[in-house]
Scaffold this motif. Sequence first.
Motif, PDB file in Angstrom:
ATOM      1  N   UNK A  95       0.832  -1.210   0.000  1.00 49.63           N
ATOM      2  CA  UNK A  95       0.000   0.000   0.000  1.00 49.63           C
ATOM      3  C   UNK A  95       0.863   1.254   0.000  1.00 49.63           C
ATOM      4  N   UNK A  96       1.920   1.236   0.806  1.00 50.34           N
ATOM      5  CA  UNK A  96       2.828   2.386   0.850  1.00 50.34           C
ATOM      6  C   UNK A  96       3.459   2.632  -0.513  1.00 50.34           C
ATOM      7  N   UNK A  97       3.929   1.590  -1.167  1.00 54.68           N
ATOM      8  CA  UNK A  97       4.571   1.769  -2.478  1.00 54.68           C
ATOM      9  C   UNK A  97       3.554   2.196  -3.527  1.00 54.68           C
ATOM     10  N   UNK A  98       2.294   1.777  -3.365  1.00 56.24           N
ATOM     11  CA  UNK A  98       1.251   2.279  -4.258  1.00 56.24           C
ATOM     12  C   UNK A  98       1.065   3.785  -4.102  1.00 56.24           C
ATOM     13  N   UNK A  99       1.126   4.263  -2.854  1.00 55.74           N
ATOM     14  CA  UNK A  99       1.015   5.703  -2.604  1.00 55.74           C
ATOM     15  C   UNK A  99       2.221   6.430  -3.193  1.00 55.74           C
ATOM     16  N   UNK A 100       3.413   5.861  -3.038  1.00 54.60           N
ATOM     17  CA  UNK A 100       4.618   6.479  -3.605  1.00 54.60           C
ATOM     18  C   UNK A 100       4.501   6.586  -5.123  1.00 54.60           C
ATOM     19  N   UNK A 272     -11.486  15.915   3.949  1.00 58.12           N
ATOM     20  CA  UNK A 272     -10.687  15.381   5.045  1.00 58.12           C
ATOM     21  C   UNK A 272     -10.679  13.876   5.169  1.00 58.12           C
ATOM     22  N   UNK A 273     -11.280  13.172   4.210  1.00 65.32           N
ATOM     23  CA  UNK A 273     -11.309  11.709   4.251  1.00 65.32           C
ATOM     24  C   UNK A 273     -11.004  11.151   2.853  1.00 65.32           C
ATOM     25  N   UNK A 274      -9.760  11.303   2.388  1.00 63.81           N
ATOM     26  CA  UNK A 274      -9.429  10.807   1.050  1.00 63.81           C
ATOM     27  C   UNK A 274      -9.487   9.290   0.971  1.00 63.81           C
ATOM     28  N   UNK A 275     -10.081   8.791  -0.092  1.00 66.36           N
ATOM     29  CA  UNK A 275     -10.130   7.349  -0.325  1.00 66.36           C
ATOM     30  C   UNK A 275      -8.716   6.827  -0.614  1.00 66.36           C
ATOM     31  N   UNK A 276      -8.521   5.501  -0.512  1.00 69.44           N
ATOM     32  CA  UNK A 276      -7.178   4.954  -0.740  1.00 69.44           C
ATOM     33  C   UNK A 276      -6.582   5.346  -2.089  1.00 69.44           C
ATOM     34  N   UNK A 277      -7.410   5.428  -3.134  1.00 70.89           N
ATOM     35  CA  UNK A 277      -6.856   5.763  -4.451  1.00 70.89           C
ATOM     36  C   UNK A 277      -6.663   7.262  -4.644  1.00 70.89           C
ATOM     37  N   UNK A 278      -6.928   8.070  -3.618  1.00 72.90           N
ATOM     38  CA  UNK A 278      -6.623   9.495  -3.663  1.00 72.90           C
ATOM     39  C   UNK A 278      -5.558   9.885  -2.636  1.00 72.90           C
ATOM     40  N   UNK A 279      -4.936   8.895  -2.027  1.00 78.39           N
ATOM     41  CA  UNK A 279      -3.918   9.176  -1.025  1.00 78.39           C
ATOM     42  C   UNK A 279      -2.597   9.563  -1.698  1.00 78.39           C
ATOM     43  N   UNK A 280      -1.945  10.603  -1.150  1.00 77.03           N
ATOM     44  CA  UNK A 280      -0.578  10.943  -1.507  1.00 77.03           C
ATOM     45  C   UNK A 280       0.302  10.699  -0.279  1.00 77.03           C
ATOM     46  N   UNK A 281       1.612  10.853  -0.435  1.00 77.07           N
ATOM     47  CA  UNK A 281       2.488  10.607   0.702  1.00 77.07           C
ATOM     48  C   UNK A 281       2.171  11.523   1.873  1.00 77.07           C
ATOM     49  N   UNK A 282       1.839  12.776   1.581  1.00 72.45           N
ATOM     50  CA  UNK A 282       1.534  13.716   2.664  1.00 72.45           C
ATOM     51  C   UNK A 282       0.239  13.336   3.376  1.00 72.45           C
ATOM     52  N   UNK A 283      -0.818  13.046   2.634  1.00 73.04           N
ATOM     53  CA  UNK A 283      -2.089  12.688   3.270  1.00 73.04           C
ATOM     54  C   UNK A 283      -2.006  11.315   3.933  1.00 73.04           C
ATOM     55  N   UNK A 284      -1.250  10.396   3.325  1.00 73.69           N
ATOM     56  CA  UNK A 284      -1.124   9.051   3.896  1.00 73.69           C
ATOM     57  C   UNK A 284      -0.407   9.101   5.239  1.00 73.69           C
ATOM     58  N   UNK A 285       0.655   9.903   5.316  1.00 70.46           N
ATOM     59  CA  UNK A 285       1.368  10.054   6.586  1.00 70.46           C
ATOM     60  C   UNK A 285       0.453  10.655   7.650  1.00 70.46           C
ATOM     61  N   UNK A 286      -0.334  11.648   7.270  1.00 69.52           N
ATOM     62  CA  UNK A 286      -1.228  12.307   8.222  1.00 69.52           C
ATOM     63  C   UNK A 286      -2.326  11.358   8.702  1.00 69.52           C
ATOM     64  N   UNK A 287      -2.951  10.626   7.781  1.00 69.91           N
ATOM     65  CA  UNK A 287      -4.045   9.736   8.174  1.00 69.91           C
ATOM     66  C   UNK A 287      -3.543   8.574   9.021  1.00 69.91           C
ATOM     67  N   UNK A 288      -2.345   8.081   8.730  1.00 74.50           N
ATOM     68  CA  UNK A 288      -1.794   7.011   9.550  1.00 74.50           C
ATOM     69  C   UNK A 288      -1.489   7.504  10.964  1.00 74.50           C
ATOM     70  N   UNK A 289      -0.950   8.716  11.067  1.00 73.93           N
ATOM     71  CA  UNK A 289      -0.562   9.232  12.380  1.00 73.93           C
ATOM     72  C   UNK A 289      -1.775   9.675  13.197  1.00 73.93           C
TER      73      UNK A 289
END
Length: 327
Positions: A95-100, A272-289
Amino acid sequence: MTAVDSPTTRPQAAGGVTVQKPAAQRPSRRRRHDALVPWLLTLPTLLVLALLLGRPLYRMIVLSFQNMRLRELLTGVAPPWVGFEQYQKALTDSTFWGVVGRTAAFTVVSVTVSVLAGLAVALLMRRVHRRVRLAMMIAMMFVWALPQLVAAQAFVWLTDSDFGVLNYLIDKIPGVDYANHSWFVNPWQGWTLITVLVVWAGIPFLAISLSAGLTQVPKELLEAATVDGATAWQALRNITLPILKPLLTIVTTLSVIWNFGLFTQVWVFRSGHPEPYFQTLATYSYTQAFGQSRYSYGSAIAVITVLLMLGVMVFYIRQMFKIGEVD
């Protein structure tokens, strides 16, 4: 050889007395002075950056080597030290590499379109009347000054599925039914809207910068090329672009850095709730944290993002030094 002729001595005005002084002493002091001045001039900025960013960056790096969860945050207990476990988890996560990959693809597309569109607008500005050029610059300055949050919210209203003017206009086309159409059901359409917004917001900086760079292209060269039978494309490719190359490199690198850290536009578009296919590294880091209380994992993703951006920044700094050496 007399004292006057010697390269290691210099005559003084009183009585013709000469004093031995190495000729290389003054240039050496001058070089040390010239090397020290830039550091003294940048010292206030470096101190401010260290005060504002030093501790948060240090805390983020330390947190990425721990396992901070909501329990440790609420109880105040020191989180356990886990070493590189968070990084290993991220680097082995598909999933992380997909976001990258998604972030990199968006960056390449948006930067390419932005730079080409900015160059086209800059070339157009050099051909229109002076008053028209002034009006274009004022309009683009307003766009440039618009906060990202406000611009994104305006695009949300324009593309709203119920009341958006974009759907209303497209629905007026014969044979097309776009009433209550949601642009973000299809990821390709959603990313197209996000890319349009980013490109629209980035064109002013690129167009104004490149328009200023075009003033350095000698008109005599372009006139001579025209007399020799060169087409507009040949003059652009063989004269204009080589002269603009240093500036193009700088603005392209800056665009890569800015677009790679995409956050606001996606966050506003998806409420404020991006779906998985709209995640970028910045939003992914924020949502995980902050969305899943995996603070250390989000910190590790943020550190990886910073390292990826540092590679681009090193390239940018090298280009700046090269341009300085040429000047």
